[in-house]
Scaffold this motif. Structure first.
Motif, PDB file in Angstrom:
ATOM      1  N   LYS A   1       0.841  -1.195   0.000  1.00 47.40           N
ATOM      2  CA  LYS A   1       0.000   0.000   0.000  1.00 47.40           C
ATOM      3  C   LYS A   1       0.878   1.247   0.000  1.00 47.40           C
ATOM      4  O   LYS A   1       1.924   1.276   0.654  1.00 47.40           O
ATOM      5  CB  LYS A   1      -0.922   0.000   1.212  1.00 47.40           C
ATOM      6  CG  LYS A   1      -1.905  -1.166   1.228  1.00 47.40           C
ATOM      7  CD  LYS A   1      -2.789  -1.125   2.470  1.00 47.40           C
ATOM      8  CE  LYS A   1      -3.759  -2.299   2.480  1.00 47.40           C
ATOM      9  NZ  LYS A   1      -4.616  -2.289   3.683  1.00 47.40           N
ATOM     10  N   PRO A   2       0.460   2.309  -0.725  1.00 53.00           N
ATOM     11  CA  PRO A   2       1.284   3.525  -0.793  1.00 53.00           C
ATOM     12  C   PRO A   2       1.345   4.263   0.531  1.00 53.00           C
ATOM     13  O   PRO A   2       0.461   4.108   1.390  1.00 53.00           O
ATOM     14  CB  PRO A   2       0.568   4.366  -1.865  1.00 53.00           C
ATOM     15  CG  PRO A   2      -0.845   3.869  -1.870  1.00 53.00           C
ATOM     16  CD  PRO A   2      -0.765   2.414  -1.540  1.00 53.00           C
ATOM     17  N   ALA A   3       2.368   5.088   0.695  1.00 53.90           N
ATOM     18  CA  ALA A   3       2.587   5.817   1.949  1.00 53.90           C
ATOM     19  C   ALA A   3       1.455   6.798   2.249  1.00 53.90           C
ATOM     20  O   ALA A   3       1.209   7.118   3.409  1.00 53.90           O
ATOM     21  CB  ALA A   3       3.923   6.565   1.877  1.00 53.90           C
ATOM     22  N   ARG A   4       0.769   7.290   1.209  1.00 53.71           N
ATOM     23  CA  ARG A   4      -0.304   8.265   1.432  1.00 53.71           C
ATOM     24  C   ARG A   4      -1.498   7.677   2.185  1.00 53.71           C
ATOM     25  O   ARG A   4      -2.379   8.423   2.643  1.00 53.71           O
ATOM     26  CB  ARG A   4      -0.771   8.879   0.114  1.00 53.71           C
ATOM     27  CG  ARG A   4      -1.323   7.900  -0.886  1.00 53.71           C
ATOM     28  CD  ARG A   4      -1.764   8.597  -2.177  1.00 53.71           C
ATOM     29  NE  ARG A   4      -2.128   7.617  -3.195  1.00 53.71           N
ATOM     30  CZ  ARG A   4      -1.268   7.053  -4.024  1.00 53.71           C
ATOM     31  NH1 ARG A   4       0.007   7.404  -3.968  1.00 53.71           N
ATOM     32  NH2 ARG A   4      -1.655   6.164  -4.917  1.00 53.71           N
ATOM     33  N   THR A   5      -1.565   6.352   2.300  1.00 53.90           N
ATOM     34  CA  THR A   5      -2.665   5.720   3.030  1.00 53.90           C
ATOM     35  C   THR A   5      -2.428   5.724   4.537  1.00 53.90           C
ATOM     36  O   THR A   5      -3.315   5.345   5.304  1.00 53.90           O
ATOM     37  CB  THR A   5      -2.868   4.264   2.554  1.00 53.90           C
ATOM     38  OG1 THR A   5      -1.679   3.513   2.808  1.00 53.90           O
ATOM     39  CG2 THR A   5      -3.193   4.218   1.068  1.00 53.90           C
ATOM     40  N   VAL A   6      -1.245   6.164   4.972  1.00 54.86           N
ATOM     41  CA  VAL A   6      -0.900   6.202   6.403  1.00 54.86           C
ATOM     42  C   VAL A   6      -1.370   7.520   7.004  1.00 54.86           C
ATOM     43  O   VAL A   6      -1.138   8.589   6.438  1.00 54.86           O
ATOM     44  CB  VAL A   6       0.616   6.041   6.612  1.00 54.86           C
ATOM     45  CG1 VAL A   6       0.964   6.111   8.102  1.00 54.86           C
ATOM     46  CG2 VAL A   6       1.106   4.734   6.016  1.00 54.86           C
TER      47      VAL A   6
ATOM     48  N   GLN B   1       9.883  15.952   4.647  1.00 53.88           N
ATOM     49  CA  GLN B   1      11.242  16.257   4.174  1.00 53.88           C
ATOM     50  C   GLN B   1      11.837  15.119   3.341  1.00 53.88           C
ATOM     51  O   GLN B   1      12.770  15.330   2.574  1.00 53.88           O
ATOM     52  CB  GLN B   1      12.143  16.569   5.356  1.00 53.88           C
ATOM     53  CG  GLN B   1      12.343  15.391   6.305  1.00 53.88           C
ATOM     54  CD  GLN B   1      13.184  15.759   7.514  1.00 53.88           C
ATOM     55  OE1 GLN B   1      13.794  16.824   7.550  1.00 53.88           O
ATOM     56  NE2 GLN B   1      13.239  14.874   8.504  1.00 53.88           N
ATOM     57  N   LEU B   2      11.279  13.913   3.475  1.00 53.34           N
ATOM     58  CA  LEU B   2      11.783  12.772   2.705  1.00 53.34           C
ATOM     59  C   LEU B   2      11.245  12.775   1.279  1.00 53.34           C
ATOM     60  O   LEU B   2      11.808  12.119   0.402  1.00 53.34           O
ATOM     61  CB  LEU B   2      11.383  11.462   3.394  1.00 53.34           C
ATOM     62  CG  LEU B   2      11.928  11.244   4.808  1.00 53.34           C
ATOM     63  CD1 LEU B   2      11.423   9.910   5.363  1.00 53.34           C
ATOM     64  CD2 LEU B   2      13.445  11.288   4.813  1.00 53.34           C
ATOM     65  N   SER B   3      10.142  13.489   1.050  1.00 53.02           N
ATOM     66  CA  SER B   3       9.521  13.550  -0.286  1.00 53.02           C
ATOM     67  C   SER B   3       9.299  12.150  -0.865  1.00 53.02           C
ATOM     68  O   SER B   3       9.712  11.841  -1.981  1.00 53.02           O
ATOM     69  CB  SER B   3      10.390  14.378  -1.244  1.00 53.02           C
ATOM     70  OG  SER B   3       9.690  14.670  -2.438  1.00 53.02           O
ATOM     71  N   LEU B   4       8.644  11.307  -0.082  1.00 55.61           N
ATOM     72  CA  LEU B   4       8.379   9.931  -0.509  1.00 55.61           C
ATOM     73  C   LEU B   4       7.504   9.913  -1.760  1.00 55.61           C
ATOM     74  O   LEU B   4       6.535  10.666  -1.872  1.00 55.61           O
ATOM     75  CB  LEU B   4       7.697   9.154   0.618  1.00 55.61           C
ATOM     76  CG  LEU B   4       8.505   8.966   1.902  1.00 55.61           C
ATOM     77  CD1 LEU B   4       7.666   8.280   2.969  1.00 55.61           C
ATOM     78  CD2 LEU B   4       9.783   8.177   1.630  1.00 55.61           C
ATOM     79  N   LEU B   5       7.839   9.041  -2.698  1.00 53.64           N
ATOM     80  CA  LEU B   5       7.145   8.999  -3.986  1.00 53.64           C
ATOM     81  C   LEU B   5       5.695   8.557  -3.844  1.00 53.64           C
ATOM     82  O   LEU B   5       4.791   9.129  -4.454  1.00 53.64           O
ATOM     83  CB  LEU B   5       7.882   8.057  -4.940  1.00 53.64           C
ATOM     84  CG  LEU B   5       9.340   8.416  -5.235  1.00 53.64           C
ATOM     85  CD1 LEU B   5       9.978   7.346  -6.103  1.00 53.64           C
ATOM     86  CD2 LEU B   5       9.448   9.772  -5.908  1.00 53.64           C
ATOM     87  N   SER B   6       5.453   7.528  -3.036  1.00 54.13           N
ATOM     88  CA  SER B   6       4.089   7.016  -2.901  1.00 54.13           C
ATOM     89  C   SER B   6       3.260   7.828  -1.914  1.00 54.13           C
ATOM     90  O   SER B   6       2.095   7.518  -1.674  1.00 54.13           O
ATOM     91  CB  SER B   6       4.112   5.543  -2.474  1.00 54.13           C
ATOM     92  OG  SER B   6       4.630   5.397  -1.169  1.00 54.13           O
ATOM     93  N   MET B   7       3.842   8.877  -1.339  1.00 59.62           N
ATOM     94  CA  MET B   7       3.103   9.784  -0.468  1.00 59.62           C
ATOM     95  C   MET B   7       2.365  10.846  -1.281  1.00 59.62           C
ATOM     96  O   MET B   7       1.416  11.478  -0.803  1.00 59.62           O
ATOM     97  CB  MET B   7       4.067  10.462   0.517  1.00 59.62           C
ATOM     98  CG  MET B   7       3.407  11.365   1.546  1.00 59.62           C
ATOM     99  SD  MET B   7       2.386  10.475   2.733  1.00 59.62           S
ATOM    100  CE  MET B   7       3.649   9.850   3.845  1.00 59.62           C
ATOM    101  N   LYS B   8       2.772  11.044  -2.535  1.00 57.32           N
ATOM    102  CA  LYS B   8       2.190  12.095  -3.366  1.00 57.32           C
ATOM    103  C   LYS B   8       0.772  11.724  -3.804  1.00 57.32           C
ATOM    104  O   LYS B   8       0.466  10.571  -4.070  1.00 57.32           O
ATOM    105  CB  LYS B   8       3.082  12.326  -4.600  1.00 57.32           C
ATOM    106  CG  LYS B   8       4.505  12.738  -4.238  1.00 57.32           C
ATOM    107  CD  LYS B   8       5.359  12.940  -5.465  1.00 57.32           C
ATOM    108  CE  LYS B   8       6.829  13.163  -5.078  1.00 57.32           C
ATOM    109  NZ  LYS B   8       7.012  14.387  -4.277  1.00 57.32           N
ATOM    110  N   GLN B   9      -0.067  12.753  -3.876  1.00 52.16           N
ATOM    111  CA  GLN B   9      -1.438  12.561  -4.358  1.00 52.16           C
ATOM    112  C   GLN B   9      -1.427  12.146  -5.826  1.00 52.16           C
ATOM    113  O   GLN B   9      -0.562  12.580  -6.599  1.00 52.16           O
ATOM    114  CB  GLN B   9      -2.250  13.839  -4.186  1.00 52.16           C
ATOM    115  CG  GLN B   9      -2.502  14.224  -2.737  1.00 52.16           C
ATOM    116  CD  GLN B   9      -3.322  13.172  -2.004  1.00 52.16           C
ATOM    117  OE1 GLN B   9      -4.315  12.663  -2.511  1.00 52.16           O
ATOM    118  NE2 GLN B   9      -2.878  12.828  -0.801  1.00 52.16           N
TER     119      GLN B   9
END
Length: 485
Positions: free
Chosen positions: A294-299, A311-319
């Motif tokens: 599951k992508p980070a944005r689901t957390v 600050q990490l700019s995680l790729l799967s955190m992006k909308q």
């Protein structure tokens, strides 16, 4: 001759002059880069290269309200005392290296608003990204061809945000011109399975995504034997799984490295140790989701954890917005009878993402037509609104952006702000002095302004409000700022 903070510059004498002036302040020996940073903006005599030269020290926007200082490469920084011919050769190279960097704007005024966020077009090779990008950015042609990786370096374009309210306000105020707000789009090279391990364009591709604030994932939902699919068949669910998993794998590798650092709390104490433990707990939560596919944005993160992870700019955190690329026959019913679109919407709903149905080929044809012919063409297809307009608006809103207006005889203009901004912050988007010397904002809601037809009538009707420093600007407000500096 051009001028610096130290006076006129000539091709023979300006460099020693800068050094003499700088030496009075700090050091006995300065690099060229240091001199440039001291003077902030330095231009060389135009005849030297046939045009004015960009400064060596650039300010590049990286986030709303923030800037990063970027120096030119070492090759452009010859030692003090080198011959002028050597310096000009170095600066000429600097022009090539920094061609994409913006000039520092005139003090106070914003060449772009601080809300100029970037949206990346992502997808497998040959799904229509570059064709869609070309239709978005009319007059800028990214290479589009029937083979993988025809796009290598990302193409960038500023796209006006369609807003019918702008024309209405402009007509009411009899403005000489109208200026739309914009969204920046980036056409990024196609991703393939194994990109997180270097396949295809690998880390280069992922770094381009990392620089974007959100993602439009273009998904092929049309059948065409003449256009090759990188996996040999059209399967939108498999396509987005490929991309999402590569982003997840890249994030897992990054979090593993970060965990190694924050776990070393032996020498840390007090607030620093508490902060490291908080970040570690957040990273552990995200890693558990990533390992589940599951992508980070689901957390869900707390207010304290959010800035530590951002600050990490995680790729799967992006909308993410999914752009379902269909053929023209599926536009009329928005892909209702297209099995690929239905499968994509089912996955997107589980992911909490929006799907916009668009035809890259149709949009490409529309972009080449005269304005008056476009509506007739869309009506023939049974389409009321261009898919690209819907996509642009969806992107704008997903970025958390809002619009307010200023309107008068000179111009009517749409301004971009982040949702939740106060009146002084919104004023600062126009000019820093507006925020610094803010007194009040004379404000009318869009519907009230249209009914009243101007500010004077709005005041007489009692719908014009005088808002102070704590007022949170609403979508569509028409504003006049009062300030004193």
């Amino acid at each position: 001759a051009s001028h610096s903070l130290f006076g006129p510059l000539t091709s023979a004498s300006y460099l020693p002059g800068i050094v003499r002036s700088a030496r009075k302040n700090t050091m006995s020996s300065l690099s060229l880069s240091s001199c440039m940073r001291t003077t902030r903006v330095v231009r060389v005599k135009a005849s030297t290269f046939g045009q004015a030269v960009r400064p060596c020290a650039m300010l590049r926007p990286v986030a709303p309200g923030a800037c990063r200082h970027t120096s030119t490469p070492q090759a452009v920084q010859p030692p003090i005392g080198s011959r002028m011919s050597t310096f000009t050769a170095g600066m000429a190279q600097g022009l090539r290296v920094s061609a994409a960097a913006p000039l520092i704007s005139r003090r106070g005024f914003k060449t772009t608003t601080s809300m100029a966020l970037k949206t990346g077009f992502v997808g497998l090779p040959n799904v229509g990204k570059s064709t869609l990008f070309n239709a978005l950015v009319e007059g800028t042609k990214a290479e589009a061809a029937n083979f993988p990786f025809c796009t290598i370096e990302p193409n960038v374009g500023l796209v006006p945000v369609p807003d019918e309210r702008l024309d209405v306000l402009s007509n009411l105020s009899k403005s000489l011109k109208s200026i739309s707000t914009t969204v920046e789009f980036v056409d990024i090279a196609g991703l393939v399975k194994g990109a997180s391990e270097g396949a295809g364009l690998g880390n280069k591709f992922l770094s381009h995504i990392r620089e974007c604030d959100m993602i439009v994932q273009v998904v092929r939902c049309f059948e065409d034997e003449n256009i090759v699919h990188v996996d040999g068949k059209v399967n939108p669910v498999s396509d987005i799984d490929t991309i999402n998993l590569e982003l997840i794998f890249a994030d897992m590798a990054q979090i593993e490295k970060r965990l190694e650092r924050v776990s070393k709390t032996g020498r840390k104490s007090g607030e620093e140790k508490e902060k490291a433990e908080l970040e570690k707990a957040a990273l552990d939560k995200i890693m558990a989701q990533l390992e589940a596919g599951k992508p980070a944005r689901t957390v869900t993160l707390t207010d304290e954890e959010q800035p530590l992870i951002e600050q990490l700019s995680l790729l799967s955190m992006k909308q993410v917005i999914y752009a379902a690329n269909v053929n023209e026959d599926d536009l009329g019913d928005q892909g209702a009878n297209n099995e690929n679109v239905a499968a994509l919407k089912e996955v997107a709903e589980k992911d909490g993402c929006q799907v916009v149905v668009v035809s890259a080929q149709v949009e490409s044809e529309l972009a080449d037509m005269e304005v008056e012919d476009r509506q007739e063409f869309m009506e023939a297809l049974g389409v009321k609104t261009s898919g690209l307009k819907t996509l642009i608006r969806a992107t704008y809103e997903s970025l958390g952006l809002r619009t307010y207006f200023t309107s008068g005889e000179k111009e009517t203009r749409a301004w971009t702000i982040k949702a939740g901004m106060t009146a002084p912050q919104a004023a600062g988007v126009i000019h820093t002095d507006f925020e610094r010397g803010f007194i009040r904002a004379e404000t009318v809601g869009y519907d009230d302004f249209v009914e009243a037809k101007d500010m004077v009538a709005a005041r007489a009707a009692g719908v014009l409000r005088s808002e102070g420093k704590d007022y949170v600007v609403a979508e569509g407000d028409v504003m006049l700022f009062r300030f004193n500096v």
